[in-house]
Design a protein around this motif. Structure first.
Motif, PDB file in Angstrom:
ATOM      1  N   TYR A 623       9.062 -32.670  -8.896  1.00 31.27           N
ATOM      2  CA  TYR A 623      10.549 -33.576  -9.326  1.00 31.27           C
ATOM      3  C   TYR A 623      11.381 -33.856  -8.951  1.00 31.27           C
ATOM      4  O   TYR A 623      11.667 -33.717  -7.238  1.00 31.27           O
ATOM      5  CB  TYR A 623      11.600 -31.753 -10.004  1.00 31.27           C
ATOM      6  CG  TYR A 623       9.969 -30.672 -11.533  1.00 31.27           C
ATOM      7  CD1 TYR A 623      10.178 -31.556 -12.891  1.00 31.27           C
ATOM      8  CD2 TYR A 623       9.879 -29.380 -11.369  1.00 31.27           C
ATOM      9  CE1 TYR A 623       9.903 -30.170 -13.473  1.00 31.27           C
ATOM     10  CE2 TYR A 623       8.588 -28.158 -12.197  1.00 31.27           C
ATOM     11  CZ  TYR A 623       9.251 -29.480 -13.587  1.00 31.27           C
ATOM     12  OH  TYR A 623       8.943 -28.773 -14.060  1.00 31.27           O
ATOM     13  N   ARG A 625      16.027 -33.511  -8.508  1.00 31.73           N
ATOM     14  CA  ARG A 625      16.875 -32.540  -8.106  1.00 31.73           C
ATOM     15  C   ARG A 625      17.205 -31.818  -9.444  1.00 31.73           C
ATOM     16  O   ARG A 625      17.344 -30.501  -9.800  1.00 31.73           O
ATOM     17  CB  ARG A 625      18.347 -33.026  -7.803  1.00 31.73           C
ATOM     18  CG  ARG A 625      18.950 -31.961  -7.080  1.00 31.73           C
ATOM     19  CD  ARG A 625      20.528 -32.483  -6.382  1.00 31.73           C
ATOM     20  NE  ARG A 625      21.424 -31.846  -6.031  1.00 31.73           N
ATOM     21  CZ  ARG A 625      22.447 -31.943  -5.413  1.00 31.73           C
ATOM     22  NH1 ARG A 625      22.604 -33.177  -5.341  1.00 31.73           N
ATOM     23  NH2 ARG A 625      23.162 -30.636  -5.525  1.00 31.73           N
ATOM     24  N   HIS A 626      17.468 -32.702 -10.582  1.00 32.53           N
ATOM     25  CA  HIS A 626      17.791 -31.599 -11.794  1.00 32.53           C
ATOM     26  C   HIS A 626      16.399 -31.297 -12.678  1.00 32.53           C
ATOM     27  O   HIS A 626      16.322 -30.752 -13.841  1.00 32.53           O
ATOM     28  CB  HIS A 626      18.266 -33.017 -13.007  1.00 32.53           C
ATOM     29  CG  HIS A 626      19.847 -33.059 -11.723  1.00 32.53           C
ATOM     30  ND1 HIS A 626      20.858 -32.457 -11.752  1.00 32.53           N
ATOM     31  CD2 HIS A 626      20.101 -34.575 -11.494  1.00 32.53           C
ATOM     32  CE1 HIS A 626      21.501 -33.057 -11.237  1.00 32.53           C
ATOM     33  NE2 HIS A 626      21.181 -34.958 -10.842  1.00 32.53           N
ATOM     34  N   ARG A 627      15.267 -31.642 -11.947  1.00 31.00           N
ATOM     35  CA  ARG A 627      14.438 -31.621 -13.042  1.00 31.00           C
ATOM     36  C   ARG A 627      13.722 -31.934 -14.227  1.00 31.00           C
ATOM     37  O   ARG A 627      13.307 -31.320 -15.424  1.00 31.00           O
ATOM     38  CB  ARG A 627      14.316 -29.448 -12.658  1.00 31.00           C
ATOM     39  CG  ARG A 627      13.971 -29.079 -12.088  1.00 31.00           C
ATOM     40  CD  ARG A 627      13.991 -27.772 -12.239  1.00 31.00           C
ATOM     41  NE  ARG A 627      13.147 -26.831 -12.918  1.00 31.00           N
ATOM     42  CZ  ARG A 627      12.316 -26.203 -11.909  1.00 31.00           C
ATOM     43  NH1 ARG A 627      11.845 -26.106 -11.032  1.00 31.00           N
ATOM     44  NH2 ARG A 627      10.929 -25.760 -13.384  1.00 31.00           N
ATOM     45  N   THR A 628      14.909 -33.483 -14.296  1.00 32.46           N
ATOM     46  CA  THR A 628      14.448 -33.870 -15.412  1.00 32.46           C
ATOM     47  C   THR A 628      13.248 -35.408 -15.481  1.00 32.46           C
ATOM     48  O   THR A 628      12.976 -36.125 -16.421  1.00 32.46           O
ATOM     49  CB  THR A 628      15.781 -34.407 -16.129  1.00 32.46           C
ATOM     50  OG1 THR A 628      16.673 -34.985 -15.649  1.00 32.46           O
ATOM     51  CG2 THR A 628      16.422 -33.420 -17.106  1.00 32.46           C
ATOM     52  N   SER A 681      10.000 -38.813 -17.662  1.00 31.65           N
ATOM     53  CA  SER A 681      11.882 -38.229 -17.283  1.00 31.65           C
ATOM     54  C   SER A 681      11.656 -38.261 -19.185  1.00 31.65           C
ATOM     55  O   SER A 681      10.358 -37.695 -19.637  1.00 31.65           O
ATOM     56  CB  SER A 681      12.534 -40.013 -18.036  1.00 31.65           C
ATOM     57  OG  SER A 681      12.075 -40.688 -19.090  1.00 31.65           O
ATOM     58  N   ASP A 684      12.288 -30.851 -19.766  1.00 34.64           N
ATOM     59  CA  ASP A 684      13.182 -29.920 -20.072  1.00 34.64           C
ATOM     60  C   ASP A 684      13.034 -29.321 -19.118  1.00 34.64           C
ATOM     61  O   ASP A 684      12.376 -28.570 -18.712  1.00 34.64           O
ATOM     62  CB  ASP A 684      13.119 -29.317 -21.650  1.00 34.64           C
ATOM     63  CG  ASP A 684      13.723 -27.801 -21.931  1.00 34.64           C
ATOM     64  OD1 ASP A 684      15.030 -27.904 -21.366  1.00 34.64           O
ATOM     65  OD2 ASP A 684      13.181 -27.336 -22.914  1.00 34.64           O
ATOM     66  N   PRO A 685      14.667 -29.262 -18.823  1.00 38.37           N
ATOM     67  CA  PRO A 685      14.670 -28.077 -17.264  1.00 38.37           C
ATOM     68  C   PRO A 685      14.331 -26.972 -17.507  1.00 38.37           C
ATOM     69  O   PRO A 685      13.397 -26.643 -15.886  1.00 38.37           O
ATOM     70  CB  PRO A 685      16.265 -28.160 -17.355  1.00 38.37           C
ATOM     71  CG  PRO A 685      16.218 -29.271 -17.851  1.00 38.37           C
ATOM     72  CD  PRO A 685      15.546 -29.787 -19.054  1.00 38.37           C
ATOM     73  N   SER A 686      14.094 -26.191 -18.260  1.00 39.26           N
ATOM     74  CA  SER A 686      13.602 -24.463 -18.935  1.00 39.26           C
ATOM     75  C   SER A 686      12.303 -24.368 -18.997  1.00 39.26           C
ATOM     76  O   SER A 686      12.095 -23.665 -19.120  1.00 39.26           O
ATOM     77  CB  SER A 686      14.352 -24.369 -19.994  1.00 39.26           C
ATOM     78  OG  SER A 686      14.422 -25.021 -20.913  1.00 39.26           O
ATOM     79  N   ASP A 712       9.209 -28.403  -6.455  1.00 40.25           N
ATOM     80  CA  ASP A 712      10.794 -28.824  -6.386  1.00 40.25           C
ATOM     81  C   ASP A 712      10.943 -29.926  -5.003  1.00 40.25           C
ATOM     82  O   ASP A 712       9.940 -30.143  -4.128  1.00 40.25           O
ATOM     83  CB  ASP A 712      11.463 -27.156  -6.190  1.00 40.25           C
ATOM     84  CG  ASP A 712      11.395 -26.451  -6.944  1.00 40.25           C
ATOM     85  OD1 ASP A 712      11.202 -27.140  -7.961  1.00 40.25           O
ATOM     86  OD2 ASP A 712      11.399 -25.388  -6.859  1.00 40.25           O
ATOM     87  N   GLU A 813      10.615 -23.089  -9.292  1.00 35.76           N
ATOM     88  CA  GLU A 813      12.046 -23.310  -9.441  1.00 35.76           C
ATOM     89  C   GLU A 813      12.343 -21.987  -9.549  1.00 35.76           C
ATOM     90  O   GLU A 813      13.024 -20.979  -9.002  1.00 35.76           O
ATOM     91  CB  GLU A 813      12.851 -24.596  -8.973  1.00 35.76           C
ATOM     92  CG  GLU A 813      14.191 -23.518  -8.349  1.00 35.76           C
ATOM     93  CD  GLU A 813      15.317 -25.462  -8.174  1.00 35.76           C
ATOM     94  OE1 GLU A 813      15.961 -25.414  -7.611  1.00 35.76           O
ATOM     95  OE2 GLU A 813      14.906 -26.133  -9.552  1.00 35.76           O
ATOM     96  N   ASP A 814      12.307 -21.682 -11.291  1.00 35.47           N
ATOM     97  CA  ASP A 814      12.728 -20.710 -11.517  1.00 35.47           C
ATOM     98  C   ASP A 814      11.508 -19.921 -11.720  1.00 35.47           C
ATOM     99  O   ASP A 814      11.645 -19.017 -12.754  1.00 35.47           O
ATOM    100  CB  ASP A 814      13.176 -21.493 -13.188  1.00 35.47           C
ATOM    101  CG  ASP A 814      12.434 -21.937 -14.054  1.00 35.47           C
ATOM    102  OD1 ASP A 814      11.237 -22.674 -13.419  1.00 35.47           O
ATOM    103  OD2 ASP A 814      12.453 -22.226 -15.324  1.00 35.47           O
TER     104      ASP A 814
END
Length: 848
Positions: A623, A625-628, A681, A684-686, A712, A813-814
């Motif tokens: 990823y 940094r912003h996971r997009t 690109s 969705d970060p979630s 990450d 990461e989450d």
């Protein structure tokens, strides 16, 4: 005696040797002016006597001369009325002045100048005898002149007055007209004249003096009458008076325009304007009524039919009425309407006697009367005419090619003969034959043509057995037969004949079934390419239809999206677009069909698949940094050609259902074969994603790579994390110490809180922390090729203030921390000493 003349003149100077008589007239006798007396000198010697007759006109002026005396010494005028002997003085003059008696006014306006007496506005009372007595000096002697004037007063003729005893007599009755004048000096002469619009003024011979006596009046004596009276002074004409003689009506006369007569009466041409006028002399003018076949159609003298029709033939009657006398007369005519035959005059040559003779036929049917027709050639105009039809027959061998003939038609409605010309000729060349199928090969149509010629060529069809089909036709003959496979190879003949040809001409048609030839019977290609199959139609008779069948023996329609049909002359092409392995391989067939047979040809098509490309492995999947975004790198393993790469993704989720189908979404395609890395690109970060990569060789895909989830990026915020940990430890320590001190000091008030914090726990009550390697192993196992990935758990990390975070590979990461084993019982807390030292462990987790 001594005295003075009237007006003061002296009597001195008279000669003594002359004897004068003086006549004294009393004023009372004549009723003249004043109390004076008139002295009339009557010389006895040397006097002149002259007489003259003068005519004057009443109300005009007249001049009376006293002889030839110019400048008399004394002038005396007197007047004696007719039938009287007593003269009356009128005027007197002494040469210097004159005097007119007032009583002379009854004569008119009297003036005396020198010796001339002038009377204006002459009156009838002035008619009589005038005497002029004048004394004048001549040779020193006084002489006397006696001049007598007989004055006759004439009266002008006054305007005559015309009288008539009957101004509107019926013809045959007597009429008396008189003309009288009120005053005039006779003799009076009378003249009569009559005025009409047609003749103008005409003298009337029947007049006698001032009277016209007509014993039996007639219409010729109608007009304006006037009489003229004339005497020696003037002439006057009376006012006009109209003598209106009543008569009629006479028998009507009908005139027709345009004028055309026949043995029955009048005739007219159809569509002409016909004007019928009725004239019946009558006074007053006749009132006209028109009848057609005893039915009233019009009222008026002129009956106009704007466009007469043939149905208006019949009898027309004009009825004339004299409303004054209540008399009537009538006349009837027969009007025949002629009309031309329908259409135009037609003439044509026709074959006769089995095409050996030539018949010239001229026709113009219908009309009234029938048109008279006759054939003429050049200057021959004496041929016999026949009604409506005229036919003349010649031997065909005797007629020269190009001969011309003329047909003449006469009719009363024609100003000149109608003409129809025709020329007999034979067309060049020969007949042409063809055959075709119609209505989807249900019928067979054979056509024979030989245009031109007059008469036209006669054509008929004959089969191979010499049977005649379809009858005789001119110039164009079509034979229609039901489609029949038994007609293949049979010959049909078209026969053409003409009167001017000695021998008939022929053309032939042979019915042939279609023949098909393919260019190549076997064809092969790799899938995804385009291929064209070609078929040639040989002997394309009768409008053969060509069809293509696919590898499943189904007819290919023109609107099929995968196929494209084309025709170039006799070539029929089938193009397959975007060919596919297994689906498009097989046998294709080209088929032709016409009314007498069919044919087909096959082509075997093999669509080959490209070789399998090499396998792919993922080297890096991380990823940002912003996971997009995700950065992926890979490499190939093993031999094989390739044309590109394909990256797919799906959501990585935990699932207990091993049969669930994983749905892969294409994240990137068309990647060049030389490329080994790609940025993806729009993530969705979630969501936790799983990725895989496949090598592609045209349309052949290789085996997918292993499935991985992105890692990450490395963490590099060490100073911030350490500072935050130290500050948190200090704050927590101070707060804890203050709290512990408060609890210890108030142990009696809060014994439960004191026991809870300061009792001793057992050795088995230590917290179990999962291993990060275990979490990574679980996430990797959950995501497999062709399966729906399950949810993964990230291990909890215990880190002291001096520890640095470690990189987790393939762990989101989450991810949630690993759960403790629920089966292990929690150890009971041991009582703690109040003064026992307290061990506090603070765990700080730093995230970027």
């Amino acid at each position: 005696m001594t005295g003075r003349l009237i007006g003061g003149s002296s009597l001195q100077g008279l000669r003594k040797s002359t004897v004068y008589y003086v006549l004294l007239l009393s004023k009372n006798d004549a009723g003249w002016v004043g109390d004076n007396f008139l002295c009339q000198l009557l010389p006895l010697e040397d006097a002149k006597y002259e007489e003259q007759v003068v005519k004057g006109v009443r109300d005009r002026s007249v001049r009376l001369l006293c002889g030839d005396v110019v400048l008399p010494m004394v002038v005396f005028w007197s007047f004696t009325k007719l039938g009287s002997l007593i003269p009356r003085a009128v005027a007197i003059s002494n040469g210097l002045e004159s005097k007119v008696e007032k009583a002379a006014a009854v004569l008119g306006d009297v003036t005396l100048k020198n010796s001339t007496l002038e009377i204006k506005n002459l009156q009838m009372a002035a008619e009589g005898r005038f005497m002029c007595q004048a004394l004048y000096e001549q040779d020193e002697e006084i002489k006397a002149v006696y001049f007598y004037v007989e004055l006759i007063v004439l009266v002008p003729v006054s305007q005559p007055f015309l009288q008539i005893n009957n101004s509107a007599p019926v013809e045959g009755m007597p009429v008396l007209m008189t003309c009288t004048v009120k005053e005039a000096t006779p003799p009076v002469e009378y003249s009569w004249h009559r005025h009409t619009n047609r003749e103008g003024p005409v003298n009337v011979s029947e007049a006698v003096g001032g009277m016209i006596n007509i014993t039996s009046a007639n219409r010729t004596q109608m007009g304006w009458y006037a009489c003229t009276a004339q005497n020696e002074v003037n002439s006057q004409t009376s006012d006009r008076m109209y003598l209106d003689i009543i008569y009629g009506p006479d028998e009507p006369v009908i005139s027709v325009e345009p004028f055309a007569i026949n043995q029955h009466g009048f005739s007219a041409n159809e569509q002409e304007e016909v004007v019928m006028t009725c004239l019946a002399p009558s006074n007053p003018p006749s009132h006209y009524i028109w009848f057609y076949n005893s039915s009233q159609v019009y009222a008026g003298q002129k009956y106009v039919i704007t466009r007469i029709l043939r149905t208006q033939t019949g009898s027309y009657t004009c009825l004339a009425q004299n409303t004054h006398l209540n008399t009537r007369t009538q006349t009837t005519i027969i009007l025949t309407v002629y009309y031309l035959p329908e259409g135009k005059l037609s003439c044509r040559p026709l074959p006769a006697a089995n095409f050996r003779d030539l018949a010239l036929h001229c026709s113009w049917q219908g009309g009234f009367p029938l048109a008279q027709l006759r054939w003429v050639k050049r200057a021959d105009r004496n041929s016999t005419a026949t009604a409506s039809n005229a036919t003349q027959i010649f031997r065909g061998v005797d007629v020269r090619n190009g001969s011309s003939y003329t047909c003449l038609a006469s009719h009363p409605s024609l100003r000149e003969n109608a003409v129809c010309r025709t020329t007999v000729w034979v067309p060049g060349g020969s007949p042409t034959c063809s055959a075709m199928a119609t209505k989807q090969n249900e019928f067979l149509m054979m056509t024979c043509d030989w245009p031109g010629g007059l008469p036209r060529m006669t054509l008929w069809w004959r089969d191979w057995r010499e049977h005649v089909f379809g009858g005789l036709k001119q110039s164009h003959n079509i034979l229609v037969l039901k489609s029949n496979r038994t007609l293949g190879g049979k010959r049909f003949t078209c026969v053409a004949a003409h009167p001017l040809r000695g021998k008939a001409a022929e053309c032939h048609v042979r019915l042939e079934p279609p023949k098909l030839v393919v260019e190549r019977t076997k064809m092969s290609l790799f899938e995804g390419n385009e291929v064209q199959l070609s078929c040639l139609l040989q002997g394309a008779y009768l409008g053969s239809e060509v069809f293509w069948y696919n590898n499943k023996n189904q007819v290919i329609r023109a609107d099929a999206p995968k196929y494209k049909l084309q025709q170039e002359n006799a070539w029929f092409n089938l193009t397959l677009q975007d060919t596919e392995w297994m689906r498009d391989s097989g046998t294709y067939r080209c088929a032709a069909l016409n009314a007498v047979g069919n044919a087909s040809a096959t082509i075997n098509l093999q669509v080959k698949k490209y070789p399998t490309p090499p396998n792919v492995t993922i080297n890096k999947l991380m990823y940002n940094r912003h996971r997009t975004e995700v950065e992926v790198e890979w490499q190939t393993q093993g031999p094989g050609n390739l044309t590109g790469f394909l990256v797919q993704r799906t959501e990585a989720k935990k699932t207990t259902n091993r049969q669930a189908v994983t749905i892969w979404e294409t994240a990137a395609s068309g990647i060049d074969p030389e490329v080994r890395e790609q940025k993806l690109s729009g993530l969705d970060p979630s969501v936790i994603y799983a990725f895989r990569i496949l090598a592609v060789n045209h349309r052949t895909r290789g085996h997918p790579s292993e499935v991985k989830t992105p890692a990450d990026p490395p963490f590099n915020a060490y100073p911030a994390v350490i500072g935050a940990a130290v500050t948190g430890m200090i704050v927590a320590t101070v707060a804890s110490l203050l709290g512990f001190q408060y609890i210890i000091r108030n142990r009696e008030n809060n014994p439960r809180l004191h026991d809870l914090l300061f009792r001793r726990d057992g050795a088995e009550a230590q917290e179990r922390i999962s291993n990060p390697e275990d979490a990574e192993q679980e996430a990797t196992t959950a995501v497999d090729v062709g399966e729906q990935p399950g949810e993964t758990s990230a291990p909890a990390e215990e880190t002291s203030a001096d520890d640095s975070p470690q990189e987790a590979t393939e762990v989101p990461e989450d991810s949630a921390p690993a759960q403790e084993d629920a089966s292990d019982p929690e150890p009971a807390p041991a009582p703690a000493d109040e003064d026992a030292p307290v061990n506090v462990t603070i765990t700080v987790a730093a995230t970027p």
